[in-house]
Design a protein around this motif. Structure first.
Motif, PDB file in Angstrom:
ATOM      1  N   VAL A  52       0.859  -1.178   0.000  1.00 25.30           N
ATOM      2  CA  VAL A  52       0.000   0.000   0.000  1.00 25.30           C
ATOM      3  C   VAL A  52       0.903   1.238   0.000  1.00 25.30           C
ATOM      4  CG1 VAL A  52      -1.818   1.251   1.207  1.00 25.30           C
ATOM      5  CG2 VAL A  52      -1.781  -1.263   1.244  1.00 25.30           C
ATOM      6  N   ILE A  53       0.859   1.998  -1.083  1.00 27.99           N
ATOM      7  CA  ILE A  53       1.708   3.172  -1.254  1.00 27.99           C
ATOM      8  C   ILE A  53       0.828   4.413  -1.145  1.00 27.99           C
ATOM      9  CG2 ILE A  53       3.339   4.368  -2.762  1.00 27.99           C
ATOM     10  CD1 ILE A  53       3.798   1.692  -4.197  1.00 27.99           C
ATOM     11  N   ASP A  54       0.949   5.129  -0.049  1.00 22.45           N
ATOM     12  CA  ASP A  54       0.211   6.377   0.119  1.00 22.45           C
ATOM     13  C   ASP A  54       1.100   7.525  -0.343  1.00 22.45           C
ATOM     14  OD1 ASP A  54      -2.288   5.513   1.214  1.00 22.45           O
ATOM     15  OD2 ASP A  54      -1.245   5.025   3.064  1.00 22.45           O
ATOM     16  N   THR A  55       0.670   8.212  -1.398  1.00 17.36           N
ATOM     17  CA  THR A  55       1.416   9.340  -1.942  1.00 17.36           C
ATOM     18  C   THR A  55       0.663  10.635  -1.636  1.00 17.36           C
ATOM     19  OG1 THR A  55       0.382   9.623  -4.125  1.00 17.36           O
ATOM     20  CG2 THR A  55       1.924   7.779  -3.875  1.00 17.36           C
ATOM     21  N   ASN A  56       1.310  11.750  -1.907  1.00 18.05           N
ATOM     22  CA  ASN A  56       0.628  13.036  -1.729  1.00 18.05           C
ATOM     23  C   ASN A  56      -0.455  13.251  -2.778  1.00 18.05           C
ATOM     24  OD1 ASN A  56       3.053  13.353  -3.514  1.00 18.05           O
ATOM     25  ND2 ASN A  56       2.207  15.407  -3.800  1.00 18.05           N
ATOM     26  N   LYS A  57      -0.519  12.381  -3.784  1.00 17.49           N
ATOM     27  CA  LYS A  57      -1.557  12.465  -4.811  1.00 17.49           C
ATOM     28  C   LYS A  57      -2.668  11.438  -4.597  1.00 17.49           C
ATOM     29  CE  LYS A  57      -0.088  15.776  -7.632  1.00 17.49           C
ATOM     30  NZ  LYS A  57       0.581  15.474  -8.907  1.00 17.49           N
ATOM     31  N   GLY A  58      -2.471  10.538  -3.648  1.00 21.05           N
ATOM     32  CA  GLY A  58      -3.475   9.509  -3.421  1.00 21.05           C
ATOM     33  C   GLY A  58      -2.827   8.159  -3.170  1.00 21.05           C
ATOM     34  N   PHE A  85      10.868   3.261   2.383  1.00 17.95           N
ATOM     35  CA  PHE A  85      10.341   4.069   1.288  1.00 17.95           C
ATOM     36  C   PHE A  85       9.642   5.346   1.741  1.00 17.95           C
ATOM     37  CE2 PHE A  85      10.062  -0.280  -0.723  1.00 17.95           C
ATOM     38  CZ  PHE A  85      11.061  -0.086  -1.661  1.00 17.95           C
ATOM     39  N   ASP A  86       9.313   5.435   3.016  1.00 14.74           N
ATOM     40  CA  ASP A  86       8.515   6.568   3.496  1.00 14.74           C
ATOM     41  C   ASP A  86       9.227   7.896   3.224  1.00 14.74           C
ATOM     42  OD1 ASP A  86       6.974   4.505   4.396  1.00 14.74           O
ATOM     43  OD2 ASP A  86       7.071   5.033   6.519  1.00 14.74           O
ATOM     44  N   GLY A  87       8.553   8.791   2.522  1.00 16.05           N
ATOM     45  CA  GLY A  87       9.095  10.115   2.237  1.00 16.05           C
ATOM     46  C   GLY A  87       9.906  10.216   0.953  1.00 16.05           C
ATOM     47  N   LEU A  88      10.203   9.090   0.316  1.00 16.49           N
ATOM     48  CA  LEU A  88      11.000   9.155  -0.912  1.00 16.49           C
ATOM     49  C   LEU A  88      10.170   9.705  -2.066  1.00 16.49           C
ATOM     50  CD1 LEU A  88      13.142   5.888  -0.779  1.00 16.49           C
ATOM     51  CD2 LEU A  88      13.523   8.125   0.286  1.00 16.49           C
ATOM     52  N   ILE A 213      -3.112  -2.733  -8.683  1.00 19.49           N
ATOM     53  CA  ILE A 213      -4.487  -3.227  -8.783  1.00 19.49           C
ATOM     54  C   ILE A 213      -5.495  -2.141  -8.420  1.00 19.49           C
ATOM     55  CG2 ILE A 213      -3.934  -5.661  -8.496  1.00 19.49           C
ATOM     56  CD1 ILE A 213      -4.643  -5.402  -5.538  1.00 19.49           C
ATOM     57  N   ALA A 214      -5.025  -1.046  -7.855  1.00 23.08           N
ATOM     58  CA  ALA A 214      -5.881   0.109  -7.580  1.00 23.08           C
ATOM     59  C   ALA A 214      -5.000   1.344  -7.513  1.00 23.08           C
ATOM     60  CB  ALA A 214      -6.643  -0.063  -6.264  1.00 23.08           C
ATOM     61  N   GLY A 215      -5.452   2.446  -8.133  1.00 23.65           N
ATOM     62  CA  GLY A 215      -4.695   3.691  -8.088  1.00 23.65           C
ATOM     63  C   GLY A 215      -3.866   3.977  -9.317  1.00 23.65           C
ATOM     64  N   GLU A 216      -4.162   3.332 -10.441  1.00 22.11           N
ATOM     65  CA  GLU A 216      -3.417   3.656 -11.660  1.00 22.11           C
ATOM     66  C   GLU A 216      -3.648   5.116 -12.059  1.00 22.11           C
ATOM     67  OE1 GLU A 216      -0.891   3.145 -14.997  1.00 22.11           O
ATOM     68  OE2 GLU A 216      -1.115   2.062 -13.112  1.00 22.11           O
ATOM     69  N   ASP A 217      -4.803   5.688 -11.696  1.00 24.67           N
ATOM     70  CA  ASP A 217      -5.040   7.110 -11.953  1.00 24.67           C
ATOM     71  C   ASP A 217      -4.075   7.974 -11.154  1.00 24.67           C
ATOM     72  OD1 ASP A 217      -6.336   6.189  -9.601  1.00 24.67           O
ATOM     73  OD2 ASP A 217      -7.713   7.873  -9.617  1.00 24.67           O
ATOM     74  N   GLU A 229      11.149  18.576 -11.629  1.00 25.88           N
ATOM     75  CA  GLU A 229      11.487  19.810 -10.927  1.00 25.88           C
ATOM     76  C   GLU A 229      10.779  19.866  -9.572  1.00 25.88           C
ATOM     77  OE1 GLU A 229      10.557  23.146 -13.352  1.00 25.88           O
ATOM     78  OE2 GLU A 229      12.057  22.675 -14.890  1.00 25.88           O
ATOM     79  N   ALA A 230      11.400  20.544  -8.627  1.00 19.93           N
ATOM     80  CA  ALA A 230      10.804  20.713  -7.306  1.00 19.93           C
ATOM     81  C   ALA A 230       9.553  21.591  -7.415  1.00 19.93           C
ATOM     82  CB  ALA A 230      11.813  21.338  -6.347  1.00 19.93           C
ATOM     83  N   PRO A 231       8.526  21.303  -6.605  1.00 20.20           N
ATOM     84  CA  PRO A 231       8.455  20.212  -5.632  1.00 20.20           C
ATOM     85  C   PRO A 231       8.071  18.895  -6.305  1.00 20.20           C
ATOM     86  CG  PRO A 231       6.443  21.497  -5.534  1.00 20.20           C
ATOM     87  CD  PRO A 231       7.342  22.189  -6.530  1.00 20.20           C
ATOM     88  N   GLN A 232       8.734  17.829  -5.895  1.00 16.95           N
ATOM     89  CA  GLN A 232       8.455  16.516  -6.458  1.00 16.95           C
ATOM     90  C   GLN A 232       7.374  15.812  -5.635  1.00 16.95           C
ATOM     91  OE1 GLN A 232      12.366  14.775  -6.184  1.00 16.95           O
ATOM     92  NE2 GLN A 232      13.030  15.593  -8.156  1.00 16.95           N
ATOM     93  N   ASP A 233       6.546  15.026  -6.309  1.00 18.32           N
ATOM     94  CA  ASP A 233       5.596  14.200  -5.580  1.00 18.32           C
ATOM     95  C   ASP A 233       6.359  13.115  -4.832  1.00 18.32           C
ATOM     96  OD1 ASP A 233       3.293  15.572  -6.383  1.00 18.32           O
ATOM     97  OD2 ASP A 233       3.234  14.503  -8.296  1.00 18.32           O
ATOM     98  N   ARG A 234       5.749  12.579  -3.795  1.00 22.48           N
ATOM     99  CA  ARG A 234       6.478  11.666  -2.903  1.00 22.48           C
ATOM    100  C   ARG A 234       5.568  10.530  -2.407  1.00 22.48           C
ATOM    101  NH1 ARG A 234       4.705  16.055  -0.518  1.00 22.48           N
ATOM    102  NH2 ARG A 234       3.560  15.889   1.440  1.00 22.48           N
ATOM    103  N   MET A 235       6.236   9.485  -1.948  1.00 19.36           N
ATOM    104  CA  MET A 235       5.560   8.412  -1.232  1.00 19.36           C
ATOM    105  C   MET A 235       5.569   8.802   0.247  1.00 19.36           C
ATOM    106  SD  MET A 235       7.043   4.948  -3.045  1.00 19.36           S
ATOM    107  CE  MET A 235       8.770   5.297  -2.667  1.00 19.36           C
TER     108      MET A 235
END
Length: 288
Positions: A52-58, A85-88, A213-217, A229-235
């Protein structure tokens, strides 16, 4: 340390293929989907095989497939257990290609303190391997191992091998998760990528260890750039489903590729594009 990107030769092949590939003939109209799957058409994935990968985008949920890449899956499990991986960040993201992350330096030159693992570009398929056949081309058989699209030699050849197995490899379809490396095929460590689109040029050259299997969007919403370029999205947080508290653990079920519903769905998609349909087949999942 060399940048753990994609080998330059692979990128050149991808670019050349994109420019030179002939246009596909128009596909036949796609028939309506079969009626909704029944309870027997679903399966519940092993919580130790769900990342389960929680990103700043979902949220992105990846099913790990140890049958295809046991060393890579074990490495992903270990690093998730350790919260490595947290924060990368997603430091290299190419539209129409993939999102790359997993580097503590967020640049492509870093990795974990663990030793590199060898590439698992192909794997052995035995009669007991949970392979759902959907397309028998006599010499080659196409199917699914859980959510991962796979091609292999015909099992008829197994009788002629010492260990009664045949060679198999994953299709690099949208959502497939793979390990990044440099020119050394055995330089796999912690960096990985999630596919935004199909790229068959990567097959048999990069280790595929699972599929979204979920979150391809969400995968496709990650900010692009090479480098980004900064700011980069992150896990923000990466955990195995098995490590999550029961109260906050999502309930997940995925269509079983051996089910009657899935067979009907494959037949529907294949009828529209008989020659190249594997990456067009979607595997529904429910997350609650």
């Amino acid at each position: 340390m060399k940048p753990v990107l994609f080998a330059a030769a692979a990128l050149a092949v991808i670019a050349t293929a994109a420019m030179a590939a002939p246009k596909k003939p128009a596909a036949e109209p796609v028939a309506a989907k079969p009626s909704g799957p029944a309870a027997a058409d679903w399966r519940t994935p092993d919580p130790n095989d769900v990342m389960v990968i929680d990103t700043n985008k979902g949220r992105v949920i990846v099913e790990l497939v140890p049958e295809a890449a046991p060393l890579a899956v074990q490495r992903m499990r270990e690093l998730a257990h350790e919260h490595f991986f947290d924060g990368l960040r997603f430091f290299r993201v190419i539209e129409g290609f993939m999102d790359q992350t997993g580097d503590p330096q967020n640049s492509g030159v870093g990795g974990s303190s663990k030793p590199n693992i060898p590439g698992e570009f192909m794997f052995k398929r035995a009669a007991a391997t949970p392979f759902a056949l959907v397309d028998d081309q006599q010499v080659v058989e196409n199917g699914f191992i859980k959510s991962l699209p796979v091609s292999s030699q015909s099992m008829q050849l197994a009788a002629m091998t010492n260990d009664h197995t045949v060679k198999a490899w994953a299709y690099y379809c949208p959502g497939v998760a793979g390990l990044a490396r440099d020119d050394d095929p055995d330089s796999n460590n912690s960096q990985f990528f999630l596919m935004r689109a199909s790229h068959h040029n990567l097959e048999k050259r990069y280790t595929a260890f699972g599929r979204v299997i979920a979150g391809e969007d969400v995968v496709r919403a990650i900010k692009t750039g090479e480098p980004v370029e900064a700011p980069q999205d992150r896990m923000e947080q990466v955990r195995l489903l098995a490590d999550m508290p029961e109260a906050s653990r999502p309930k997940i079920r995925v269509i079983d590729p051996r089910s009657a519903w899935f067979k009907a769905e494959v037949a529907r998609v294949k009828a529209a594009n008989p020659n190249e349909f594997m990456c067009d087949v979607e595997i529904p999942a429910e997350v609650k």
